[in-house]
Design a protein around this motif. Sequence first.
Motif, mmCIF file in Angstrom:
data_model
loop_
_atom_site.group_PDB
_atom_site.id
_atom_site.type_symbol
_atom_site.label_atom_id
_atom_site.label_comp_id
_atom_site.label_asym_id
_atom_site.label_seq_id
_atom_site.Cartn_x
_atom_site.Cartn_y
_atom_site.Cartn_z
ATOM 1 N N ASP A 51 40.247 36.357 8.353
ATOM 2 C CA ASP A 51 41.459 37.131 8.291
ATOM 3 C C ASP A 51 41.567 38.387 9.308
ATOM 4 O O ASP A 51 41.474 39.552 8.883
ATOM 5 N N TYR A 52 41.547 37.889 10.365
ATOM 6 C CA TYR A 52 41.622 38.608 11.501
ATOM 7 C C TYR A 52 42.546 38.183 12.661
ATOM 8 O O TYR A 52 42.247 37.225 13.041
ATOM 9 N N GLY A 53 43.555 38.885 13.046
ATOM 10 C CA GLY A 53 44.201 38.533 14.181
ATOM 11 C C GLY A 53 43.882 39.117 15.541
ATOM 12 O O GLY A 53 42.832 39.636 15.450
ATOM 13 N N PHE A 54 45.149 39.648 16.441
ATOM 14 C CA PHE A 54 44.464 40.353 17.187
ATOM 15 C C PHE A 54 44.520 41.810 17.051
ATOM 16 O O PHE A 54 45.632 42.624 17.569
ATOM 17 N N GLY A 55 43.316 42.287 16.619
ATOM 18 C CA GLY A 55 43.164 43.755 16.370
ATOM 19 C C GLY A 55 43.478 44.101 15.046
ATOM 20 O O GLY A 55 43.820 45.272 14.725
ATOM 21 N N TRP A 56 44.137 43.390 14.277
ATOM 22 C CA TRP A 56 44.632 43.342 12.875
ATOM 23 C C TRP A 56 43.913 42.715 11.829
ATOM 24 O O TRP A 56 43.691 41.447 11.857
ATOM 25 N N PHE A 57 43.594 43.504 10.551
ATOM 26 C CA PHE A 57 43.014 42.444 9.430
ATOM 27 C C PHE A 57 44.245 42.258 8.565
ATOM 28 O O PHE A 57 45.130 42.973 8.300
ATOM 29 N N LEU A 58 44.057 40.787 8.237
ATOM 30 C CA LEU A 58 45.374 40.211 7.738
ATOM 31 C C LEU A 58 44.611 39.875 6.045
ATOM 32 O O LEU A 58 43.776 39.018 6.131
ATOM 33 N N ASN A 59 45.463 40.413 4.943
ATOM 34 C CA ASN A 59 45.075 39.985 3.768
ATOM 35 C C ASN A 59 46.078 40.370 2.755
ATOM 36 O O ASN A 59 47.309 40.478 3.327
ATOM 37 N N ALA A 60 45.547 40.449 1.440
ATOM 38 C CA ALA A 60 46.968 40.634 0.511
ATOM 39 C C ALA A 60 46.410 41.785 -0.658
ATOM 40 O O ALA A 60 44.990 42.010 -0.492
ATOM 41 N N LEU A 61 47.181 42.618 -1.030
ATOM 42 C CA LEU A 61 46.933 43.535 -1.645
ATOM 43 C C LEU A 61 47.764 43.532 -3.055
ATOM 44 O O LEU A 61 49.092 43.677 -2.752
ATOM 45 N N ASN A 66 49.505 42.430 3.564
ATOM 46 C CA ASN A 66 48.793 43.396 4.184
ATOM 47 C C ASN A 66 48.350 43.285 5.745
ATOM 48 O O ASN A 66 47.424 42.369 5.817
ATOM 49 N N ILE A 67 48.735 43.927 6.572
ATOM 50 C CA ILE A 67 48.500 43.710 7.875
ATOM 51 C C ILE A 67 47.897 45.190 8.323
ATOM 52 O O ILE A 67 48.612 46.114 8.325
ATOM 53 N N GLY A 68 46.537 45.310 8.595
ATOM 54 C CA GLY A 68 46.167 46.676 8.986
ATOM 55 C C GLY A 68 45.072 46.990 9.960
ATOM 56 O O GLY A 68 44.445 45.788 10.228
ATOM 57 N N HIS A 69 44.665 47.990 10.334
ATOM 58 C CA HIS A 69 43.499 48.531 11.366
ATOM 59 C C HIS A 69 43.148 49.857 10.794
ATOM 60 O O HIS A 69 43.812 50.507 10.645
ATOM 61 N N SER A 70 41.960 49.761 11.061
ATOM 62 C CA SER A 70 41.431 51.263 10.944
ATOM 63 C C SER A 70 40.152 51.742 11.859
ATOM 64 O O SER A 70 39.751 50.737 12.504
ATOM 65 N N GLY A 71 39.769 52.788 11.767
ATOM 66 C CA GLY A 71 38.701 53.252 12.746
ATOM 67 C C GLY A 71 38.226 54.585 12.446
ATOM 68 O O GLY A 71 38.736 55.248 11.607
ATOM 69 N N ARG A 82 50.083 47.994 6.978
ATOM 70 C CA ARG A 82 51.514 47.645 6.841
ATOM 71 C C ARG A 82 51.774 46.481 5.952
ATOM 72 O O ARG A 82 51.002 45.609 5.801
ATOM 73 N N PHE A 83 52.772 46.622 5.282
ATOM 74 C CA PHE A 83 53.247 45.623 4.236
ATOM 75 C C PHE A 83 54.615 45.409 4.842
ATOM 76 O O PHE A 83 55.842 45.674 4.092
ATOM 77 N N PRO A 84 54.670 44.424 5.627
ATOM 78 C CA PRO A 84 56.153 43.904 6.421
ATOM 79 C C PRO A 84 57.024 43.529 5.305
ATOM 80 O O PRO A 84 58.346 43.843 5.325
#
Length: 116
Positions: A51-61, A66-71, A82-84
């Motif tokens: 569940d990881y794209g190009f720099g984004w974690f992809l899951n559901a909440l 839910n598409i997100g990234h943190s650091g 993001r919840f597009p």
Amino acid sequence: MTDLSGAGAIVSTVDDMARWNASLDSQKLLNAASEKEMWTPLKLNDGKTRDYGFGWFLNALNGHQNIGHSGSTSGFSASIQRFPKDGLAVIVLTNSNEDGVATKVAQEIALIYLGK
């Protein structure tokens, strides 16, 4: 600090992050095909996916995409969740490097908005 490089030396504000998010929503930065590729789960050589794209974690909440990234770096943590399909993005910048704290706060805010 020892981790000042591309991953840890970016200085930003919530306003900058909101503009970044808006550019993703408008497809002015990336076209639809590039976005789809960026937000498609990674397929490994053995056929499994992550569940990881190009720099984004992809899951559901709670059933919401839910598409997100943190650091984090010494003393700071940040997250964009993001919840597009819901037209929602939550951006959290903190002065704590507690593991996952910015994402946890962002997702809790999202749950309030999405009506838990």
